[in-house]
Each structure stands twice: as C-alpha cells, then as structure tokens.
Design a protein around this motif. Sequence first.
Motif, PDB file in Angstrom:
ATOM      1  N   ASN A 289       0.802  -1.229   0.000  1.00 11.28           N
ATOM      2  CA  ASN A 289       0.000   0.000   0.000  1.00 11.28           C
ATOM      3  C   ASN A 289       0.833   1.277   0.000  1.00 11.28           C
ATOM      4  OD1 ASN A 289       0.947   0.299   2.607  1.00 11.28           O
ATOM      5  ND2 ASN A 289      -0.958  -0.404   3.583  1.00 11.28           N
ATOM      6  N   THR A 290       2.168   1.119  -0.168  1.00 16.58           N
ATOM      7  CA  THR A 290       3.062   2.274  -0.234  1.00 16.58           C
ATOM      8  C   THR A 290       4.371   1.863  -0.884  1.00 16.58           C
ATOM      9  OG1 THR A 290       4.119   4.022   1.077  1.00 16.58           O
ATOM     10  CG2 THR A 290       4.075   1.801   2.032  1.00 16.58           C
ATOM     11  N   SER A 291       5.159   2.813  -1.316  1.00 15.70           N
ATOM     12  CA  SER A 291       6.466   2.488  -1.888  1.00 15.70           C
ATOM     13  C   SER A 291       7.395   1.971  -0.789  1.00 15.70           C
ATOM     14  CB  SER A 291       7.085   3.725  -2.555  1.00 15.70           C
ATOM     15  OG  SER A 291       6.293   4.160  -3.637  1.00 15.70           O
ATOM     16  N   VAL A 292       8.195   0.953  -1.113  1.00 15.02           N
ATOM     17  CA  VAL A 292       9.078   0.349  -0.104  1.00 15.02           C
ATOM     18  C   VAL A 292      10.482   0.227  -0.667  1.00 15.02           C
ATOM     19  CG1 VAL A 292       7.193  -0.923   0.990  1.00 15.02           C
ATOM     20  CG2 VAL A 292       8.477  -1.982  -0.883  1.00 15.02           C
ATOM     21  N   SER A 293      11.438   0.062   0.252  1.00 11.04           N
ATOM     22  CA  SER A 293      12.845  -0.026  -0.134  1.00 11.04           C
ATOM     23  C   SER A 293      13.381  -1.436   0.066  1.00 11.04           C
ATOM     24  CB  SER A 293      13.685   0.943   0.710  1.00 11.04           C
ATOM     25  OG  SER A 293      13.207   2.256   0.591  1.00 11.04           O
ATOM     26  N   LYS A 294      14.460  -1.754  -0.636  1.00  9.44           N
ATOM     27  CA  LYS A 294      15.128  -3.043  -0.512  1.00  9.44           C
ATOM     28  C   LYS A 294      15.579  -3.259   0.934  1.00  9.44           C
ATOM     29  CE  LYS A 294      18.947  -5.747  -2.443  1.00  9.44           C
ATOM     30  NZ  LYS A 294      20.039  -5.765  -3.439  1.00  9.44           N
ATOM     31  N   ASN A 295      15.351  -4.474   1.456  1.00  2.64           N
ATOM     32  CA  ASN A 295      15.709  -4.897   2.815  1.00  2.64           C
ATOM     33  C   ASN A 295      14.864  -4.243   3.902  1.00  2.64           C
ATOM     34  OD1 ASN A 295      17.681  -6.711   1.976  1.00  2.64           O
ATOM     35  ND2 ASN A 295      19.278  -5.134   1.959  1.00  2.64           N
ATOM     36  N   GLN A 296      13.864  -3.466   3.507  1.00  3.57           N
ATOM     37  CA  GLN A 296      12.924  -2.936   4.488  1.00  3.57           C
ATOM     38  C   GLN A 296      12.079  -4.079   5.024  1.00  3.57           C
ATOM     39  OE1 GLN A 296      10.490   0.328   3.048  1.00  3.57           O
ATOM     40  NE2 GLN A 296       8.866  -0.109   4.540  1.00  3.57           N
ATOM     41  N   LEU A 297      11.888  -4.114   6.342  1.00  2.00           N
ATOM     42  CA  LEU A 297      11.084  -5.190   6.936  1.00  2.00           C
ATOM     43  C   LEU A 297       9.640  -5.100   6.451  1.00  2.00           C
ATOM     44  CD1 LEU A 297      12.283  -5.365  10.664  1.00  2.00           C
ATOM     45  CD2 LEU A 297      13.018  -6.747   8.726  1.00  2.00           C
ATOM     46  N   ILE A 298       9.074  -6.259   6.181  1.00  2.00           N
ATOM     47  CA  ILE A 298       7.674  -6.315   5.748  1.00  2.00           C
ATOM     48  C   ILE A 298       6.790  -6.332   6.989  1.00  2.00           C
ATOM     49  CG2 ILE A 298       5.931  -7.610   4.476  1.00  2.00           C
ATOM     50  CD1 ILE A 298       8.164  -8.822   2.814  1.00  2.00           C
ATOM     51  N   LYS A 299       6.133  -5.248   7.240  1.00  4.55           N
ATOM     52  CA  LYS A 299       5.202  -5.147   8.348  1.00  4.55           C
ATOM     53  C   LYS A 299       3.777  -5.119   7.815  1.00  4.55           C
ATOM     54  CE  LYS A 299       8.503  -2.668  11.291  1.00  4.55           C
ATOM     55  NZ  LYS A 299       8.758  -1.475  12.127  1.00  4.55           N
ATOM     56  N   LEU A 300       2.864  -5.520   8.630  1.00  8.80           N
ATOM     57  CA  LEU A 300       1.479  -5.631   8.166  1.00  8.80           C
ATOM     58  C   LEU A 300       0.904  -4.289   7.742  1.00  8.80           C
ATOM     59  CD1 LEU A 300       0.036  -8.239  10.715  1.00  8.80           C
ATOM     60  CD2 LEU A 300       0.913  -8.614   8.397  1.00  8.80           C
ATOM     61  N   ASN A 301       1.429  -3.193   8.326  1.00  9.25           N
ATOM     62  CA  ASN A 301       0.881  -1.886   7.952  1.00  9.25           C
ATOM     63  C   ASN A 301       1.388  -1.384   6.600  1.00  9.25           C
ATOM     64  OD1 ASN A 301       3.494  -1.129   8.539  1.00  9.25           O
ATOM     65  ND2 ASN A 301       2.964   0.124  10.332  1.00  9.25           N
ATOM     66  N   THR A 302       2.310  -2.183   5.949  1.00 13.56           N
ATOM     67  CA  THR A 302       2.744  -1.825   4.591  1.00 13.56           C
ATOM     68  C   THR A 302       1.951  -2.592   3.533  1.00 13.56           C
ATOM     69  OG1 THR A 302       4.480  -3.515   4.581  1.00 13.56           O
ATOM     70  CG2 THR A 302       5.084  -1.343   5.410  1.00 13.56           C
ATOM     71  N   LEU A 303       1.014  -3.410   3.982  1.00 14.74           N
ATOM     72  CA  LEU A 303       0.227  -4.240   3.070  1.00 14.74           C
ATOM     73  C   LEU A 303      -1.239  -3.853   3.119  1.00 14.74           C
ATOM     74  CD1 LEU A 303       1.831  -7.691   3.991  1.00 14.74           C
ATOM     75  CD2 LEU A 303       2.517  -6.147   2.143  1.00 14.74           C
ATOM     76  N   SER A 304      -1.899  -3.987   1.972  1.00 15.06           N
ATOM     77  CA  SER A 304      -3.341  -3.735   1.923  1.00 15.06           C
ATOM     78  C   SER A 304      -4.061  -4.951   2.501  1.00 15.06           C
ATOM     79  CB  SER A 304      -3.805  -3.492   0.481  1.00 15.06           C
ATOM     80  OG  SER A 304      -3.184  -2.347  -0.046  1.00 15.06           O
ATOM     81  N   PRO A 305      -4.829  -4.743   3.560  1.00 12.24           N
ATOM     82  CA  PRO A 305      -5.491  -5.889   4.201  1.00 12.24           C
ATOM     83  C   PRO A 305      -6.662  -6.417   3.372  1.00 12.24           C
ATOM     84  CG  PRO A 305      -6.214  -3.865   5.214  1.00 12.24           C
ATOM     85  CD  PRO A 305      -5.147  -3.478   4.228  1.00 12.24           C
ATOM     86  N   LYS A 306      -6.877  -7.708   3.497  1.00 11.98           N
ATOM     87  CA  LYS A 306      -8.079  -8.308   2.920  1.00 11.98           C
ATOM     88  C   LYS A 306      -9.066  -8.528   4.065  1.00 11.98           C
ATOM     89  CE  LYS A 306      -5.924 -10.679  -0.994  1.00 11.98           C
ATOM     90  NZ  LYS A 306      -5.701 -11.980  -1.676  1.00 11.98           N
TER      91      LYS A 306
END
Length: 368
Positions: free
Chosen positions: A324-341
């Motif tokens: 749901n937003t632009s991300v950088s290499k090696n940035q941790l994947i957190k749930l708030n960076t994803l669009s929820p279903k």
Amino acid sequence: MSDLFSKLQPNNGYVIAEIACGHEGDPTKLKKLIDCVVDSECQIIKFQIFKTFERAIKGHKEWDIFSKLELSDNDWKKYIAYAKNKGLSVFADLYGHDSFSLAKKLNIDGYKIHSEDLLNTQFILEVCKSKKIVMIGVGGARRKEIIEIVNKIISHAPHSKIVLMTGVQAFPTPIDAHSINEVSDLISKYEKYNVKVGFSDHVDGDLKEAFILPIMAFSAGAGVIQKHITLNRKDKWIDYHSALSFNDFKVFIQQIKLLCGLLHNIGSMNDYEKSYRKMFKKSPAFSNNFDKDHVLQNKDIVYVKDAENSIPVASHTLIGKKINTSVSKNQLIKLNTLSPKIGAVIVARCASLRLPNKALIKINGRES
C-alpha cells in the motif's frame, strides 16, 4: 499427605525411600535411617513390617535370619510416629494378616504387597478395601496373573488406589534384568482402570546406572520409584546391595526433583523460549525496491536478522498481498505496509431444541 495417589505423576518425581531390613533389627539404626530420609528431603519412607512366622518356617535358616530382624510392636509404634512427626508419609510391606493388623493400628499411609503374595487374592482384596494406596509387586508375574488380580480388585474393591510395582530383587539385580518398557506397557494396559505403575530399582548402588535407571522409568511414565537407602554402603548393613549411601541418596533426590520437573505437560512458552525466539528468529523483508500496489511474489521476499525487531510472519501468508506504499530493498515487511483483505466470520446458533437449525431455515423461500 492429602490425596497422594493422584499426585503420583512422573513430573512430581515421588521417591519411596526403602528401608527394608536395613535396620538389622536394631531400633537405633532404624532411627538413623529415618533421619537420613528426612535430611534427604524425600517424602515417603517404607518399612518391612512382619512377624517371623509370616516369612519363614521354624527350623529353616530363614527363620534364624528374619527372627533377628523382627522389631517389636512397641518399636514400630515409636518409630513410625517419629517418622510421621518428621513429616514423612509412611508405607509398609505386608506379609500376612498379622502384619496388616499391626499396620492398621499404626495408621500406615500406604501398603505394599510383595509379589510372593500376588496369588493370595483374598488377602489382596482385604488390603485394598482399606482405601489406602496399595502397591502390588508384579516382579516375576505372568501377564495373566496381573490382569486376573486387577479384574478381581475392580469387581470386589472398586475405587481402590492401586500401583503395580515392577522389578525383582537379586541382591543386586543386574542392569539387563530391569525393564523400562515394562513400565510403559503396564501403563498402556491398566491406566484406563485408574491403576498407576511404579518402578522398583534394585541395581547395584555403586553403579552410575543407579541414578540413571529411575529417571528412565519416570520418563516412561512411572508414577513413583522405590529406592533403597543405607547409612554407608561400606558398612554393608542388611539389604545394602542395591542401596545408595546417605550422601548419594541425597544427591539422587535433588537430581530427581530437578529432572522430573522437565516431564510436565507442554504449555505456553517460558521466558527462556521467548528470549530465544526474539534473539534468533529472522524477519521477512523486501528483496528489492517496489512501488505502491505491487503484488508480492515468492522472489520478492527474503528473511533477514534484525537487532530491534522480530516479525513472526511466514512467507506463504505474504504471497499475493498488495503493497500500500512504496518500499525499499531490505525494508522489513510489516502488516501496515500491506493492503489488508477484510473478511467476516458469521456465527450462528443451530442447537435450539425448539427449532433445530433455525439459522439455516429459509424465510419466504429465501436464504436468511
């Protein structure tokens, strides 16, 4: 000790300090052995209470042996009271009606019937009706004999507190004459009848296996262990062969308390497990720079160590998710960076007695 029978579980590590005839018929030695058991922090002590005629025939050599080991009723009264006042639960081996009668007068906490009396059905039933814990020696018994006596007890003395005790005494018993599998086998057959299983250890007290075998038995499910104790093995008091000297017995009890605690039921993580998990678990991160609305694929996810964060998310739960937003290499994947279903779980009660499955019944021909 209230409801001791229910507490006879492997993780509680109950040990019976077996005195046998180690007192050599001397009340002074008996008191010393009781003090040793108290100092070891063992909780149960067991004596052999008998009349000589219950164990031997007059004129035979056994009569001369046991007559010298027999203590008077007054001695037993004095020292059983002494043991109880020291906080010990007191058990006794029985060898006939006379010793049973004395044991009842002395308010013994539990009884053991030697395997030599396994076929003495009426005596066993009489003891079981006492409603005390009754340990029954099954060393050298055929499986048919065990199931027959258990069935008799269930039929004629229901709610008995029975412990089947494995093991034989051979002064000392060789290691390969012990059986750990016998413990688990008996448990599998008799646990459904609320019958417990114990382990009588008679290995040479000088061997390191004298410490190891009982722990193996607890691991196999034994609810209680019987272990001989003597003041000092070098003195060679009666029944010293499979006994531990006092100092060794004390260490043995400490080891049992420490290790049997590991046999508890699996529960929630302890603090050490939580710390380990936080320290070593890797977290998911983006393998590259990605724009908003990118849908994650397997190759987009890598796992890295992060000193500050531990994100316990499995990769298969991330695949197919939209960023749901632009991300950088090696940035941790957190749930708030994803669009929820977003989904919904509908809970409906279908167990109505007046109108079963009412939540599924159509209204005017339409699903409700």
